[in-house]
Write an enzyme that holds these catalytic residues in place. Structure first.
Site, PDB file in Angstrom:
ATOM      1  N   SER A 138       3.550  -2.098  10.255  1.00  0.00           N
ATOM      2  CA  SER A 138       4.999  -2.202  10.410  1.00  0.00           C
ATOM      3  C   SER A 138       5.556  -3.592  10.079  1.00  0.00           C
ATOM      4  O   SER A 138       6.460  -4.081  10.746  1.00  0.00           O
ATOM      5  CB  SER A 138       5.421  -1.760  11.818  1.00  0.00           C
ATOM      6  OG  SER A 138       5.042  -0.413  12.051  1.00  0.00           O
ATOM      7  N   GLY A 141       2.781   2.334  10.630  1.00  0.00           N
ATOM      8  CA  GLY A 141       3.775   3.387  10.433  1.00  0.00           C
ATOM      9  C   GLY A 141       4.515   3.794  11.690  1.00  0.00           C
ATOM     10  O   GLY A 141       5.195   4.825  11.718  1.00  0.00           O
ATOM     11  N   LYS A 194       0.133   4.287  -0.329  1.00  0.00           N
ATOM     12  CA  LYS A 194      -0.475   5.497   0.248  1.00  0.00           C
ATOM     13  C   LYS A 194      -0.220   6.701  -0.674  1.00  0.00           C
ATOM     14  O   LYS A 194      -0.170   6.522  -1.891  1.00  0.00           O
ATOM     15  CB  LYS A 194       0.048   5.711   1.672  1.00  0.00           C
ATOM     16  CG  LYS A 194      -0.106   4.428   2.500  1.00  0.00           C
ATOM     17  CD  LYS A 194       0.129   4.614   3.963  1.00  0.00           C
ATOM     18  CE  LYS A 194      -0.056   3.272   4.666  1.00  0.00           C
ATOM     19  NZ  LYS A 194       0.074   3.379   6.125  1.00  0.00           N
ATOM     20  N   GLU A 241      -6.629   4.975   7.779  1.00  0.00           N
ATOM     21  CA  GLU A 241      -6.370   6.383   7.445  1.00  0.00           C
ATOM     22  C   GLU A 241      -7.589   7.002   6.754  1.00  0.00           C
ATOM     23  O   GLU A 241      -7.898   8.172   6.948  1.00  0.00           O
ATOM     24  CB  GLU A 241      -5.099   6.481   6.578  1.00  0.00           C
ATOM     25  CG  GLU A 241      -3.855   6.227   7.432  1.00  0.00           C
ATOM     26  CD  GLU A 241      -2.684   5.620   6.698  1.00  0.00           C
ATOM     27  OE1 GLU A 241      -2.653   5.608   5.457  1.00  0.00           O
ATOM     28  OE2 GLU A 241      -1.770   5.117   7.395  1.00  0.00           O
ATOM     29  N   ASN A 263       0.877  -1.174   0.000  1.00  0.00           N
ATOM     30  CA  ASN A 263       0.000   0.000   0.000  1.00  0.00           C
ATOM     31  C   ASN A 263       0.911   1.219   0.000  1.00  0.00           C
ATOM     32  O   ASN A 263       1.501   1.554   1.023  1.00  0.00           O
ATOM     33  CB  ASN A 263      -0.887  -0.041   1.257  1.00  0.00           C
ATOM     34  CG  ASN A 263      -1.694   1.237   1.438  1.00  0.00           C
ATOM     35  OD1 ASN A 263      -1.779   2.055   0.536  1.00  0.00           O
ATOM     36  ND2 ASN A 263      -2.275   1.380   2.625  1.00  0.00           N
ATOM     37  N   GLU A 298      -5.341  -4.614  10.797  1.00  0.00           N
ATOM     38  CA  GLU A 298      -4.264  -3.644  10.987  1.00  0.00           C
ATOM     39  C   GLU A 298      -4.504  -2.853  12.273  1.00  0.00           C
ATOM     40  O   GLU A 298      -5.275  -1.880  12.263  1.00  0.00           O
ATOM     41  CB  GLU A 298      -4.228  -2.664   9.810  1.00  0.00           C
ATOM     42  CG  GLU A 298      -4.010  -3.319   8.468  1.00  0.00           C
ATOM     43  CD  GLU A 298      -3.488  -2.320   7.450  1.00  0.00           C
ATOM     44  OE1 GLU A 298      -2.362  -2.524   6.978  1.00  0.00           O
ATOM     45  OE2 GLU A 298      -4.159  -1.328   7.166  1.00  0.00           O
TER      46      GLU A 298
HETATM   47  P1  PGA Z   1       2.962   0.312   7.546  1.00  0.00           P
HETATM   48  O1  PGA Z   1       1.484   0.543   6.952  1.00  0.00           O
HETATM   49  O2  PGA Z   1       3.453  -0.991   6.966  1.00  0.00           O
HETATM   50  O3  PGA Z   1       3.757   1.484   7.074  1.00  0.00           O
HETATM   51  O4  PGA Z   1       2.826   0.236   9.019  1.00  0.00           O
HETATM   52  C1  PGA Z   1       0.582  -0.514   6.808  1.00  0.00           C
HETATM   53  C2  PGA Z   1      -0.731  -0.037   6.273  1.00  0.00           C
HETATM   54  O5  PGA Z   1      -1.173   1.065   6.657  1.00  0.00           O
HETATM   55  O6  PGA Z   1      -1.369  -0.726   5.456  1.00  0.00           O
END
Ligand code: PGA
Length: 250
Positions: free
Chosen positions: A213, A172, A11, A96, A9, A166
């Site tokens: 993460s 993040g 983003k 998000e 992803n 998640e």
């Molecule tokens: P991240 O994001 O791997 O940067 O923690 C995961 C996600 O939001 O799908």
């Protein structure tokens, strides 16, 4: 056996030019990876370029969102058919989107129905906040999100979609849920809820990713768990070491 599915992803990162360059750098390594379904989810504007860069490979493309209406006066939105022209997948209800853009369980449910009707595979995200986690509310909250997102779908539809658990506090932040905890919550609140609502023949088929993460160093332990069938990867999917993450997953 459920086949592993790992999706990046991206983003709101990478222009179309950045994305094409990145794919060209890692494409040979990606196509050599067997036994994992792989997909990238770029921003809408990069979707056509990424789809073209990956043409002829088995690597999929997904959108990060879509609207549920088929067409009309919805300025700034993208319809299911527009997504399906280029993508196989669509992420729905990412935390998000829920947190910054006010998406609700009901909206995620409408989008899930529309995505399936358009032939897309939804990747439906659920997960609790840190406060909910610390208050011991994770299972109840996540079960509710799952039930609401899947309301009114048939067992056959549910068996084909992808869920992503998640925990918001792990996204993040560099903090990952332990593989044991992630497996336990996925097993009870996600797969268990699906079993209660749609039966075990459905719950055994649905693929459930962990996200938050995930990186090359922790992916193997997470993927080794019974109920974890893949990963939704944010930050670590923007680097060429994503190849290493995929290689380590098996
Ligand atoms: P991240 O994001 O791997 O940067 O923690 C995961 C996600 O939001 O799908």
């Amino acid at each position: 056996m459920r086949r592993l599915f790992i999706a990046g992803n991206w983003k709101m990162n990478m222009t179309a030019a950045d994305a094409v360059k990145f794919i060209s750098e890692i494409k040979d390594d990606l196509v050599a990876i067997e036994n994992i379904d792989i997909a990238f989810c770029p921003t809408f504007l990069s979707v056509p370029a990424v789809s073209e860069a990956l043409a002829g490979t088995s690597i999929g493309v997904g959108a990060q969102n879509m609207y549920f209406e088929p067409s009309g006066a919805y300025t700034g939105e993208v319809s299911p058919a527009m997504v399906a022209e280029f993508c196989q997948y669509v992420i729905l209800g990412h935390s998000e989107r829920r947190g910054y853009f006010g998406e609700t369980d009901q909206g995620v449910n409408q989008k899930a129905k529309a995505a399936l009707a358009a032939g897309l595979t939804p990747i439906i995200c659920v997960g609790e906040t840190l406060d909910q986690n610390e208050a011991g509310e994770t299972t109840t909250f996540v079960s509710g999100q799952v039930a609401n997102a899947l309301d009114g779908l048939t067992g056959e539809q549910v068996s084909k979609l992808v869920m992503a658990y998640e925990p918001i506090w792990a996204i993040g932040t560099g903090r990952t849920a332990s593989a044991e905890d992630a497996n336990a919550i996925i097993g009870t609140a996600v797969r268990g809820t699906i079993e209660n609502l749609f039966g075990s023949s459905v719950s055994e088929k649905v693929r459930i990713q962990y996200g938050g993460s995930v990186k090359p160093s922790n992916v193997n332990e997470l993927m080794g768990k019974e109920h974890i069938d893949g990963a939704l990867v944010g930050g670590a999917s923007l680097k060429s070491s994503f190849v290493e993450l995929l290689q380590n997953a098996l």
